[in-house]
Design a protein around this motif. Structure first.
Motif, mmCIF file in Angstrom:
data_model
loop_
_atom_site.group_PDB
_atom_site.id
_atom_site.type_symbol
_atom_site.label_atom_id
_atom_site.label_comp_id
_atom_site.label_asym_id
_atom_site.label_seq_id
_atom_site.Cartn_x
_atom_site.Cartn_y
_atom_site.Cartn_z
ATOM 1 N N ARG A 89 0.840 -1.198 0.000
ATOM 2 C CA ARG A 89 0.000 0.000 0.000
ATOM 3 C C ARG A 89 0.883 1.259 0.000
ATOM 4 O O ARG A 89 0.614 2.223 -0.709
ATOM 5 C CB ARG A 89 -0.924 -0.017 1.215
ATOM 6 N N LYS A 90 1.956 1.228 0.792
ATOM 7 C CA LYS A 90 2.879 2.368 0.877
ATOM 8 C C LYS A 90 3.518 2.659 -0.482
ATOM 9 O O LYS A 90 3.643 3.812 -0.891
ATOM 10 C CB LYS A 90 3.952 2.088 1.928
ATOM 11 N N PHE A 91 3.890 1.597 -1.216
ATOM 12 C CA PHE A 91 4.465 1.761 -2.550
ATOM 13 C C PHE A 91 3.476 2.478 -3.470
ATOM 14 O O PHE A 91 3.851 3.392 -4.203
ATOM 15 C CB PHE A 91 4.842 0.389 -3.127
ATOM 16 N N MET A 92 2.186 2.058 -3.438
ATOM 17 C CA MET A 92 1.181 2.696 -4.287
ATOM 18 C C MET A 92 0.946 4.144 -3.889
ATOM 19 O O MET A 92 0.741 5.000 -4.750
ATOM 20 C CB MET A 92 -0.135 1.912 -4.248
ATOM 21 N N LEU A 95 3.821 6.025 -5.307
ATOM 22 C CA LEU A 95 3.734 6.058 -6.771
ATOM 23 C C LEU A 95 2.690 7.062 -7.249
ATOM 24 O O LEU A 95 2.936 7.847 -8.162
ATOM 25 C CB LEU A 95 3.410 4.657 -7.313
ATOM 26 N N THR A 96 1.510 7.041 -6.618
ATOM 27 C CA THR A 96 0.416 7.918 -7.053
ATOM 28 C C THR A 96 0.464 9.294 -6.387
ATOM 29 O O THR A 96 -0.188 10.217 -6.843
ATOM 30 C CB THR A 96 -0.951 7.271 -6.770
ATOM 31 N N GLY A 97 1.207 9.405 -5.289
ATOM 32 C CA GLY A 97 1.305 10.680 -4.590
ATOM 33 C C GLY A 97 0.109 10.996 -3.715
ATOM 34 O O GLY A 97 -0.102 12.133 -3.323
ATOM 35 N N SER A 98 -0.708 9.968 -3.420
ATOM 36 C CA SER A 98 -1.898 10.197 -2.620
ATOM 37 C C SER A 98 -2.274 8.927 -1.862
ATOM 38 O O SER A 98 -2.086 7.820 -2.356
ATOM 39 C CB SER A 98 -3.075 10.606 -3.514
ATOM 40 N N ALA A 99 -2.813 9.119 -0.658
ATOM 41 C CA ALA A 99 -3.305 7.982 0.124
ATOM 42 C C ALA A 99 -4.706 7.586 -0.336
ATOM 43 O O ALA A 99 -5.175 6.499 -0.031
ATOM 44 C CB ALA A 99 -3.323 8.324 1.604
ATOM 45 N N ILE A 100 -5.374 8.476 -1.080
ATOM 46 C CA ILE A 100 -6.723 8.198 -1.591
ATOM 47 C C ILE A 100 -6.590 7.649 -3.005
ATOM 48 O O ILE A 100 -6.053 8.320 -3.895
ATOM 49 C CB ILE A 100 -7.591 9.469 -1.581
ATOM 50 N N ARG A 133 1.807 0.970 -12.844
ATOM 51 C CA ARG A 133 1.738 2.399 -13.179
ATOM 52 C C ARG A 133 0.797 3.188 -12.295
ATOM 53 O O ARG A 133 0.888 4.399 -12.228
ATOM 54 C CB ARG A 133 1.298 2.556 -14.638
ATOM 55 N N GLY A 134 -0.162 2.534 -11.657
ATOM 56 C CA GLY A 134 -1.139 3.244 -10.835
ATOM 57 C C GLY A 134 -2.478 2.550 -10.901
ATOM 58 O O GLY A 134 -2.575 1.370 -11.234
#
Length: 198
Positions: A89-92, A95-100, A133-134
């Motif tokens: 989850r932390k990696f995502m 990667l996306t720059g957001s916790a949401i 990628r996201g």
């Protein structure tokens, strides 16, 4: 906590919830012990500890497993999806720059999201930490899968922009010249209501 004369396991484990080091018999399970002690589990009825989120979550957030679907997984559903791609989850979030979580293409955060990866690197449904990628919503993921390349996406977008009618064009046409389903005439029969297509 233990009764006098009760067996105390020589194995010492640390509870992930209360962070106390306790004998093994204070944890549920035989060969494979639970990560939270029995006391913490009983004080969190209807909840389960996710080992990746490091928090108590509703039992409905976990997959059922084992004979007769009797047990729950140690990771919640999103964390199991991340694990299957070899990420966390932390990696995502990094990667996306957001916790949401939201679609990387259209920005929709309320839709069912999939983890998108470059299929040129990992062929198939699952990617790895190098090609993820996201997130993509179902509509964008389907479009991306059908169009395959960014050149085809740009070509389709250019075509749609070139051929789209303007608001003025639409306003100048009489409504009677527009085709489509008009639900103004009801046809009853066989306990069903049908709408005629004019």
């Amino acid at each position: 906590m233990t009764k006098p004369g009760a067996y105390v396991s020589p194995i010492r484990l640390e509870c992930v919830s209360c962070e106390r080091t306790l004998p093994g018999n204070f944890f549920r399970g035989n060969r494979y012990k639970a990560v939270a002690c029995k006391e913490c589990e009983s004080s969190h009825q209807g909840l389960r500890w996710c080992v990746d989120c490091a928090s108590w979550l509703p039992e409905g957030d976990f997959y059922r497993t084992g004979p007769k679907q009797k047990f729950l997984t140690t990771r919640c559903k999103p964390c199991r999806t991340f694990q299957s791609h070899g990420i966390t989850r932390k990696f995502m979030e990094e990667l996306t720059g957001s916790a949401i979580a939201s679609c990387g293409a259209c920005g929709d955060s309320g839709a069912r999201l999939s983890i998108d990866h470059d299929h040129r690197h990992c062929v198939g449904e699952l990617g790895c930490r190098h090609c993820v990628r996201g997130y993509l919503c179902q509509a964008c993921n389907t479009a991306e899968g059908l169009l395959k390349t960014s050149q085809r996406v740009r070509a389709l977008a250019d075509y749609m922009d070139r051929t789209a009618m303007t608001d003025e064009d639409l306003a100048s046409l009489p409504a009677s010249e527009r085709r489509g389903v008009q639900r103004n005439r009801r046809v009853e029969g066989a306990n069903r209501t049908y709408y005629s297509h004019d």
